[in-house]
Each structure stands twice: as C-alpha cells, then as structure tokens.
Design an enzyme around this catalytic site. Structure first.
Site, PDB file in Angstrom:
ATOM      1  N   GLY A 111      -1.709  -2.701  -5.382  1.00 47.09           N
ATOM      2  CA  GLY A 111      -0.422  -2.131  -5.786  1.00 47.09           C
ATOM      3  C   GLY A 111      -0.441  -1.636  -7.217  1.00 47.09           C
ATOM      4  N   CYS A 112      -1.038  -2.415  -8.103  1.00 39.24           N
ATOM      5  CA  CYS A 112      -1.077  -2.040  -9.521  1.00 39.24           C
ATOM      6  C   CYS A 112      -1.958  -0.816  -9.742  1.00 39.24           C
ATOM      7  CB  CYS A 112      -1.535  -3.218 -10.368  1.00 39.24           C
ATOM      8  SG  CYS A 112      -0.376  -4.614 -10.304  1.00 39.24           S
ATOM      9  N   THR A 113      -3.035  -0.730  -8.998  1.00 38.26           N
ATOM     10  CA  THR A 113      -3.909   0.434  -9.100  1.00 38.26           C
ATOM     11  C   THR A 113      -3.184   1.671  -8.595  1.00 38.26           C
ATOM     12  OG1 THR A 113      -5.888  -0.926  -8.905  1.00 38.26           O
ATOM     13  CG2 THR A 113      -6.124   1.422  -8.388  1.00 38.26           C
ATOM     14  N   ALA A 135      -0.552   2.696 -11.216  1.00 36.92           N
ATOM     15  CA  ALA A 135      -1.180   3.296 -12.399  1.00 36.92           C
ATOM     16  C   ALA A 135      -1.674   4.710 -12.097  1.00 36.92           C
ATOM     17  CB  ALA A 135      -2.334   2.417 -12.888  1.00 36.92           C
TER      18      ALA A 135
END
Length: 159
Positions: free
Chosen positions: A50-52, A55
């Site tokens: 999710g964070c990738t 970003a």
C-alpha cells in the site's frame, strides 16, 4: 506508547512545526516551506504494498502538483537509510522524512489507536494534510486508503 484515540487536526489549525531527518541525513523543518503550499502525507512503512502504491501515485502526480505550487513531503517511522533505499528503488523525486519516535505523526493525529483488520492496534494512521503558505491546515484527511487517494487529492485541490 500512545494508547488512546489521537487528537485530529481541523482545517484552519496551525500545522505543528517540526524538524526531522530526510532520506539523505539532512535536517528538514516544516518552517523551511513557509510561503509555499505543502502536501504532507504519513504512511506506515516503506516497501509495503500500500505504501509503495501511494508513493508511486504521488510520484506520478508530482509534476502537476508542483505546477499548482505544492511540495510533497512523506513521513514514516522508517530510518533515513531505508527511506533512501525506498526513494531510489521507486524513483521518488520528493522528500521522505524519518519520524522514528512518532512524535510528529502523533502531533498531527496520525499515530495512535486504529482499527486494523478488525482489531484495535496502535500505530501509524495513513493520513494527508494540505498546508497553505501561512502554515495553516486547509485539509486534514485521516484513515485514507492508499488506492485512489492521490486522485482524490488532485480532485480536491482542482489540479
């Protein structure tokens, strides 16, 4: 460790100032951006799916956001070395900041109790703050989903 529901910021509030270390080991303060508009987003951990995705969505939207006068800053609990690896691996062209003790995330109401897969847990709360050139919060978005979040920001800011 925080064990209660965090206090949330509202539009019109002063954005809490901070100084954190970036992915290159430099000290960065929010006050460095006075006179500029900032999108400050907090995320749980570099290299997670999710964070990738989030970003990379910010990376893909960086040019139109810059053209509209916004600077993107990302904050997580990761150490600067991991942030540098994340920036390089994902070709991110905006600043990532290390908040290892969660002090800044807590000040923004982006760290504390949250519902994680049906269980209450303490940790980072994926959030985004739009800060105007005077250091005021214009938008405070909490518990956002990584997928589609940046598109929502672009629509909200009419970019």
């Amino acid at each position: 460790m925080t064990t209660s529901t965090p206090t949330r910021l509202e539009p019109g509030a002063d954005a809490p100032d901070f100084t954190l270390t970036d992915q290159d080991g430099n000290a960065v303060s929010l006050s460095d951006y006075r006179g500029k508009r900032v999108i400050l987003y907090t995320y749980p951990e570099a290299f997670t799916p999710g964070c990738t995705a989030e970003a990379c969505d910010f990376r893909e939207s960086d040019a139109p956001l810059r053209a509209a006068g916004y600077t993107i800053l990302g904050i997580s609990s990761d150490d600067p070395e991991k942030l540098a690896e994340f920036r390089d691996a994902e070709h991110l062209d905006f600043t990532l900041l290390s908040d290892a003790d969660h002090a800044v995330q807590t000040a923004y109401g982006a760290y504390g109790e949250r519902n994680k897969y049906g269980r209450v847990a303490v940790g980072p709360i994926r959030s985004t703050f739009v800060i105007d050139e005077h250091g005021k919060i214009t938008e405070a978005l909490y518990n956002v989903r990584a997928a589609g979040h940046v598109a929502r920001i672009l629509k909200l800011l009419v970019v």
